[in-house]
Write a protein that holds these residues in place. Structure first.
Motif, short mmCIF file in Angstrom:
data_model
loop_
_atom_site.label_atom_id
_atom_site.label_comp_id
_atom_site.label_asym_id
_atom_site.label_seq_id
_atom_site.Cartn_x
_atom_site.Cartn_y
_atom_site.Cartn_z
N ARG A 89 -2.44 -6.11 -4.01
CA ARG A 89 -2.27 -5.30 -2.80
C ARG A 89 -3.19 -5.76 -1.67
NH1 ARG A 89 -1.74 1.00 -4.86
NH2 ARG A 89 0.17 0.73 -6.09
N THR A 90 -4.41 -6.07 -2.02
CA THR A 90 -5.38 -6.50 -1.00
C THR A 90 -4.95 -7.80 -0.36
OG1 THR A 90 -7.19 -5.41 -2.21
CG2 THR A 90 -7.80 -7.08 -0.56
N HIS A 106 7.38 6.17 -1.78
CA HIS A 106 5.91 6.20 -1.76
C HIS A 106 5.34 6.01 -0.36
CE1 HIS A 106 5.84 6.25 -6.09
NE2 HIS A 106 6.51 5.12 -6.16
N ASN A 107 6.22 5.96 0.65
CA ASN A 107 5.76 5.72 2.03
C ASN A 107 6.54 6.59 3.00
OD1 ASN A 107 5.60 2.67 0.64
ND2 ASN A 107 3.82 3.24 1.86
N LEU A 122 0.84 -1.19 0.00
CA LEU A 122 0.00 0.00 0.00
C LEU A 122 0.88 1.25 0.00
CD1 LEU A 122 -2.64 -1.04 2.69
CD2 LEU A 122 -2.89 -1.14 0.21
N GLY A 169 -4.19 4.50 6.60
CA GLY A 169 -5.49 3.92 6.97
C GLY A 169 -5.35 2.50 7.46
N TRP A 170 -4.48 1.73 6.81
CA TRP A 170 -4.27 0.33 7.22
C TRP A 170 -3.65 0.27 8.62
CZ3 TRP A 170 0.63 -2.70 6.89
CH2 TRP A 170 0.43 -4.04 7.24
N THR A 197 -1.85 -7.30 1.84
CA THR A 197 -2.20 -6.58 3.07
C THR A 197 -2.90 -7.51 4.06
OG1 THR A 197 -2.43 -4.52 1.82
CG2 THR A 197 -3.44 -4.59 4.01
N SER A 245 1.15 5.61 0.65
CA SER A 245 0.67 6.88 1.18
C SER A 245 -0.52 6.73 2.13
CB SER A 245 0.32 7.79 -0.01
OG SER A 245 0.06 9.10 0.39
N TYR A 246 -1.67 7.36 1.78
CA TYR A 246 -2.82 7.40 2.68
C TYR A 246 -3.43 6.02 2.90
CZ TYR A 246 -2.44 12.41 1.92
OH TYR A 246 -1.96 13.70 1.85
N GLN A 247 -3.30 5.13 1.94
CA GLN A 247 -3.78 3.76 2.14
C GLN A 247 -3.02 3.09 3.27
OE1 GLN A 247 -2.99 2.32 -1.86
NE2 GLN A 247 -5.17 2.37 -2.37
N MET A 248 -1.71 3.29 3.30
CA MET A 248 -0.89 2.72 4.37
C MET A 248 -1.28 3.30 5.72
SD MET A 248 1.65 0.65 5.15
CE MET A 248 2.72 0.37 3.72
#
Length: 378
Positions: free
Chosen positions: A336-337, A76-77, A2, A9-10, A340, A4-7
């Motif tokens: 990715r899903t 990216h992170n 994941l 949120g996770w 994760t 940026s913001y996905q990370m």
């Protein structure tokens, strides 16, 4: 992986999941109702250990997919990049806070306690790394200097050296190379007798300020990173003095903590930059004054996991390494899903294992360290 913001949120989701799972009766064995420890600091330990795990999560993914173990992989992170320095900085400040008034009757007994606190899980982590390296190198085994190399892997972190194993030159990355911080912890412990000699003559406050002055103005021009770590311990001692002499409302502390966290994660660069140390000092000072992030640091699940934070710190890298090594070596293609979800399951398993290593490895040796052995004279 994941971005940026996905990370972000996770990771928030993981914290909620940890709260839901580890607050249950299943983990009641982690409770210590008679303890006089400061609960918010135990909760802080878990948050810091979790931050380190999330920092190395990105490193491990890219490393085992052919990328070098360098900060460049965080392009990216950036949040995960900053988590590493954030956690180590506050860990060192926490040590300075806890040992600010140290003055044991017996230094031998003090170091006995420290050794029995640090060494058991350290050796367990090292044994796991050695067995994994032995398995991975089974077809191209190199035994040269084996005993010397093994010596460093069981030194309880005192030397800070972790050589290759059986021909695997980067074996230290099996557990994400976390041992280096223990070198600094030991350096701090070995400095305590000198601090105890000087403290009655100068007072703790002037001594801490003097150490910070020496670190920032005399050491930093030659080695900024060493100066940064030395200053962290001294700032922890200052925070201890602050907590004993100043009283501020918890609501004010919590608001200040939130604002400082936003600022730190917006402007810092993930390095141990001494120019940003005042921000971390204010953040830790507010926690020392009673801030608990509106109760977040006092959640039962986080307090329990805080007890296991040392195990989490030393073992999380092994979990990420095994997960990614299995995926790469078996040529599994995960979107990715799927990746994760697998990572979530691995983390929960890892945290459960860490509660068990605390209960059955750390805790018995902590109790043993408090005993006065017959070979110690009165």
């Amino acid at each position: 992986m994941l971005f940026s913001y996905q990370m972000f949120g996770w990771m928030l989701g993981l914290l909620i999941l940890c709260w839901a799972v580890f607050r249950t009766r299943l983990f009641a064995f982690m409770d210590n109702p008679g303890s006089r420890r400061i609960e918010r600091l135990d909760g802080l330990r878990f948050i810091l250990a979790f931050s380190v795990a999330m920092h190395h999560y990105v490193y491990s993914y890219y490393y085992l997919h052919g990328q070098p173990w360098t900060p460049a992989v965080f392009v990216h992170n950036l949040l995960n990049l900053r988590l590493g320095a954030f956690a180590v900085t506050l860990f060192f400040m926490l040590s300075g806070y806890l040992f600010a008034h140290s003055g044991p009757v017996s230094w031998i007994q003090f170091y006995q306690k420290r050794l029995l606190r640090i060494a058991p899980v350290f050796c367990f982590s090292s044994a796991c790394c050695i067995l994994l390296a032995l398995y991975l190198q089974r077809h191209t085994l190199v035994t040269r200097d084996m005993l010397l190399n093994l010596y460093y892997w069981f030194d309880a972190g005192i030397t800070g050296i972790k050589p290759g194993l059986f021909g695997m030159q980067d074996a230290r990355l099996i557990n994400a190379g976390v041992y280096w911080t223990l070198y600094w912890e030991w350096a701090f412990y070995f400095s305590l007798p000198l601090i105890c000699i000087l403290r009655p003559k100068t007072g703790l406050l002037p001594l801490a300020i003097i150490v910070i002055f020496i670190a920032v103005y005399l050491i930093a021009p030659f080695n900024q990173q060493k100066a940064y770590f030395i200053a962290c311990f001294a700032i922890g001692a200052l925070a201890r003095i602050l907590s004993e002499t100043v009283q501020i409302s918890k609501k004010f502390c919590d608001i200040g903590i939130v604002l400082l966290l936003v600022l730190i994660f917006c402007i810092t660069n993930g390095n141990y930059d001494i120019n940003f140390l005042p921000l971390f000092a204010m953040l830790f000072g507010l926690i020392a004054l009673g801030g608990n992030l509106f109760g977040l640091l006092r959640l039962k699940a986080f307090i329990r996991l805080g007890d296991a934070s040392y195990s989490i710190y030393l073992l999380h890298g092994i979990g990420w390494f095994c997960m990614n090594k299995y995926i790469v070596s078996h040529h599994l293609i995960l979107n990715r899903t799927q990746y994760t979800l697998v990572s979530t399951a691995v983390l929960l398993i890892l945290l459960t294992i860490c509660t068990l290593t605390f209960q059955y490895i750390e805790k018995p040796f902590i109790a043993l360290g408090r005993r006065k052995f017959s070979w110690l004279k009165e």
